[in-house]
Design an enzyme around this catalytic site. Sequence first.
Site, short mmCIF file in Angstrom:
data_model
loop_
_atom_site.label_atom_id
_atom_site.label_comp_id
_atom_site.label_asym_id
_atom_site.label_seq_id
_atom_site.Cartn_x
_atom_site.Cartn_y
_atom_site.Cartn_z
N LYS A 56 36.18 41.99 43.83
CA LYS A 56 37.24 42.84 44.39
C LYS A 56 38.31 41.94 44.99
CE LYS A 56 37.91 46.82 47.48
NZ LYS A 56 37.25 47.82 48.35
N SER A 131 37.81 52.63 47.32
CA SER A 131 38.90 51.76 46.96
C SER A 131 38.53 50.69 45.94
CB SER A 131 39.46 51.08 48.22
OG SER A 131 38.48 50.26 48.82
N SER A 156 33.78 52.91 49.81
CA SER A 156 34.49 52.32 48.68
C SER A 156 33.61 51.72 47.59
CB SER A 156 35.43 51.25 49.18
OG SER A 156 36.58 51.85 49.66
N1 GLN Z 1 38.42 56.12 51.53
C1 GLN Z 1 38.10 55.46 52.74
C2 GLN Z 1 39.36 54.96 53.42
O1 GLN Z 1 40.40 55.13 52.88
C3 GLN Z 1 37.13 54.34 52.52
C4 GLN Z 1 37.75 53.16 51.91
C5 GLN Z 1 36.87 51.94 51.96
O2 GLN Z 1 35.65 52.05 52.09
N2 GLN Z 1 37.50 50.78 51.93
O3 GLN Z 1 39.32 54.41 54.46
#
Ligand code: GLN
Length: 455
Positions: A56, A131, A156
């Site tokens: 990532k 994400s 995410s």
């Molecule tokens: N969708 C969640 C957020 O926007 C989690 C994202 C993540 O785990 N980085 O914070």
Amino acid sequence: MRGAREGSISAADSIKEAVAKSKEIQKKYSPFITINEKAEASRTKGRLYGLAVSVKDNICTKGLQTTAGSKILEGYIPPFDATCIEKIKNEGATIIGKTAQDEFGFGTFSVNTQLSIPKNPSDAERTCGGSSGGAGCITAAADFPHVAIAESTGGSITAPAAFTGTIGLTPTYGRVSRYGLVDYSNSMDKIGVLGNRVHDCALMLSIIAGHDPLDSTSSELPTEDFTKYLNADLKGVKIGLPKEYFSEGVDKRISKNVRDKAALLESLGAKCEEMSLPSTPYAIPSYYLIAVSEASTNLAKYCGLRYGLQKDITGNFDEYFTKVRTEGFGEEAKRRIILGTFARMAGFRDKYYFKALRIRATIIKEFKQAFKKYDALITPSMPVVPPKFSDIKNLTPLQNYYMDILTTAPNMAGMPTISMPVEKVDGLPVGMQIIADQFKEGNLIKIAHKFEVSA
Ligand code: GLN
């Protein structure tokens, strides 16, 4: 893992093939922000020898651009490897590229970015989740031996695993060093793995886990060889189904799929029963308050001087800083900076940030209480099938945030989770989330593997 380690082709050819195929996949589905054109097989014949790993883009890789999905970091080439990257390199893995994501992890569909937006290999008009959407995308699309390293703050890893039909393992907070991770919300960020087999995730976790003096929040508990939990027996294993995770707002077909899996796990010797985690509805508001509060301070360092995007230095510091941040941050990052700054302001802090911390403590207590009785909990991973990009456009920010109703509580409590693919709904991948107590990843591997070989 398949491929080079089975001796069918050399490690050098295996990596060459992985890069060539990744380029083809990139044309169709855009899982990458950067493909490592210089990828070469390692000379280290460790446990990951000849294995192609994608990373990532919020995890620092020496010599390879790391943007965290943000234009403000475009062109940033770290002079060092994150600890987890060093560990997998020491086992012979090769980094084939950096995967697409929402900017700094701010999102659930990998569309909140000015860089690459990954498309779902099951239906290119739909999201891969986020994400870590690029990680899910390449894990689903790769027809070569591959494992993805990703990160979760509030879901995410689970979201993309569910939406792409892959397996996503999010470890306990502190299990894997965050050294070299671009911070989103540092009290919740966790580095984990996406793969196509439970074995691959267990092996990868065994390699990246462990205390790191460079990360003061990494746990000093001894790490384990998690592959020892493969092929275990489920007799006597107690599993809870928290009813709040099967309630309104969750697609009934997905709930039913997961309930059917509970029946399967029972037939394999586990005992499943419904139970309750009453604070669940408070997870979303408190998670978002904590996440944006931490994010807004973490983003203060991007001022166009130290990393990434730089402009002609004109005007005073404030003017320069504003110019770079206006251009470099996307809309969602700006929203979170404003929200987070507000939530932490003197006068509002008690009402928002500190209250959210108290709710978080209650949620942790509730999980801890549950794990006195249960070895694990099972829930749907995501409340919906992967949505179409055209539908995501019409969601309000709040509707967007509510997509995380099933993942924020375990994530903010630092509990490890694994998402396993279950039967498709409308021909689209959906997942089951298994949650265990802190540092009990072994329970996840045990249940997930038995499930994998029996489903
Ligand atoms: N969708 C969640 C957020 O926007 C989690 C994202 C993540 O785990 N980085 O914070």
